[in-house]
Design a protein around this motif. Structure first.
Motif, PDB file in Angstrom:
ATOM      1  N   UNK A 106      29.585 -31.452 -77.802  1.00 15.32           N
ATOM      2  CA  UNK A 106      28.500 -31.134 -76.629  1.00 15.32           C
ATOM      3  C   UNK A 106      28.097 -29.812 -76.956  1.00 15.32           C
ATOM      4  N   UNK A 107      26.706 -29.553 -77.198  1.00 16.78           N
ATOM      5  CA  UNK A 107      26.500 -27.976 -77.268  1.00 16.78           C
ATOM      6  C   UNK A 107      25.464 -27.791 -76.286  1.00 16.78           C
ATOM      7  N   UNK A 108      25.308 -26.373 -75.604  1.00 17.67           N
ATOM      8  CA  UNK A 108      24.361 -26.187 -74.561  1.00 17.67           C
ATOM      9  C   UNK A 108      23.861 -24.639 -74.742  1.00 17.67           C
ATOM     10  N   UNK A 109      23.605 -24.198 -73.793  1.00 19.85           N
ATOM     11  CA  UNK A 109      22.980 -22.710 -73.785  1.00 19.85           C
ATOM     12  C   UNK A 109      24.193 -21.871 -73.901  1.00 19.85           C
ATOM     13  N   UNK A 110      24.594 -21.457 -75.267  1.00 22.59           N
ATOM     14  CA  UNK A 110      25.885 -20.488 -75.028  1.00 22.59           C
ATOM     15  C   UNK A 110      27.122 -21.209 -75.100  1.00 22.59           C
ATOM     16  N   UNK A 112      30.077 -24.698 -76.328  1.00 22.19           N
ATOM     17  CA  UNK A 112      30.019 -25.811 -77.117  1.00 22.19           C
ATOM     18  C   UNK A 112      31.250 -26.438 -76.791  1.00 22.19           C
ATOM     19  N   UNK A 113      31.610 -27.766 -76.648  1.00 24.14           N
ATOM     20  CA  UNK A 113      32.630 -28.403 -76.319  1.00 24.14           C
ATOM     21  C   UNK A 113      32.936 -29.429 -77.359  1.00 24.14           C
ATOM     22  N   UNK A 128      32.170 -29.744 -70.199  1.00 24.10           N
ATOM     23  CA  UNK A 128      30.765 -28.985 -70.183  1.00 24.10           C
ATOM     24  C   UNK A 128      30.465 -29.067 -68.803  1.00 24.10           C
ATOM     25  N   UNK A 129      30.441 -29.675 -67.653  1.00 26.03           N
ATOM     26  CA  UNK A 129      30.234 -29.612 -66.329  1.00 26.03           C
ATOM     27  C   UNK A 129      30.961 -28.419 -65.890  1.00 26.03           C
ATOM     28  N   UNK A 130      32.346 -28.426 -66.049  1.00 23.90           N
ATOM     29  CA  UNK A 130      33.172 -27.606 -65.410  1.00 23.90           C
ATOM     30  C   UNK A 130      32.774 -26.126 -65.958  1.00 23.90           C
ATOM     31  N   UNK A 131      32.586 -26.175 -67.214  1.00 24.98           N
ATOM     32  CA  UNK A 131      32.344 -24.799 -67.743  1.00 24.98           C
ATOM     33  C   UNK A 131      30.775 -24.121 -67.073  1.00 24.98           C
TER      34      UNK A 131
END
Length: 275
Positions: A106-110, A112-113, A128-131
């Motif tokens: 999963x990737x997002x703004x700045x 990746x997991x 991702x939620x915890x990050x």
């Protein structure tokens, strides 16, 4: 076999990666970073030299998406899993068709997991939620993601090792190598928890938290930190007791004499009227 998180701190420019796996010394195999350039994770059955090649590509100005696409087209890497994060936060990841299920990224703004051979489909969303929700510096947020992944099941096979690597967003110099955290747990029944303990210990050293170090530093150095902690709080008797304990050990009296010019040791001496 492995789950990891990469992230960029937009405020400080720092770049980091945290990883855990049921293999020996995952910190040797999966994460790689270069200050001012980027961080990568190479997992599953990726070629061992791929991390260095990806960092080299970033240093040459190749975007992460291009580097990942090139690796994805390599036939011999069908069961590889990679993630690449550049110095400004651009990120790309890919999970090869031969990676062990449960797997994905999963990737997002700045950030990746990614992971493979996971205990459940809940691991990556939990990371991702915890990050995104975590507070503190980048190292702490990456550890929060790793902890969430472990709590959601982590590696299907169990637990053995973990690592944390954080570098500056600025290139290394002769004065500063740019490494902000480089911690590894190579063999443990609970490596993520052990990694958090190491991070807390590193923070105590960085922030000169002598009260904490007087308890958790290696036994041979605890009296030194106890003296420094007593000096900070103005506790003359405790400082004297710690200093006497050090002087009673072979070699320490000479070391203290040699360190007389150190302002921390000097503060203890002044408190006791010795300086």
């Amino acid at each position: 076999m492995t789950f990891s998180a990469l992230a960029h701190d937009a405020d400080t420019g720092e770049l980091g990666v945290a990883v855990s796996s049921c293999i020996l010394a995952v910190g040797r195999a999966v994460p790689a970073a270069r200050a001012g350039v980027g961080v990568v994770a190479v997992q599953a059955r990726s070629r061992r030299g791929l991390g260095g090649s990806l960092l080299g590509g970033l240093a040459d100005g190749t975007p992460p998406a291009v580097l990942v696409r090139r690796a994805a087209h390599s036939a011999e890497d069908a069961d590889r899993q990679i993630a690449v994060l550049g110095a400004t936060g651009e990120v790309a990841a890919d999970t090869g068709p031969g990676s062990f299920p449960v797997c994905g990224h999963l990737t997002g703004d700045g950030f990746s997991v990614q992971g493979n051979m996971l205990a459940s489909d809940e691991v990556l969303p939990a990371m991702a939620t915890a990050l995104a929700a975590a507070r503190g510096d980048l190292a702490d947020r990456l550890l929060a993601a790793l902890t969430a992944g472990q709590d959601a099941g982590g590696d299907l096979r169990g637990r053995q090792s973990a690592a944390l690597l954080v570098v500056s967003g600025q290139p290394a110099t002769d004065e500063d190598d740019g490494v902000r955290a480089d911690l590894r747990v190579d063999d443990s029944g609970d490596p993520v928890a052990q990694l958090r303990m190491l991070r807390n210990l590193q923070r105590a050293y960085d922030e000169r938290d002598y009260e904490t170090l007087a308890v958790f530093a290696p036994e041979g150095a605890r009296d030194l930190y106890a003296a420094l902690a007593a000096s900070q709080r103005g506790d003359r008797e405790a400082a004297r007791a710690a200093l006497e304990a050090m002087r009673s050990r072979p070699g320490w009296r000479a070391w203290l004499a040699a360190m007389a010019g150190d302002p921390r040791v000097g503060a203890v001496s002044r408190l006791l009227g010795e300086g």
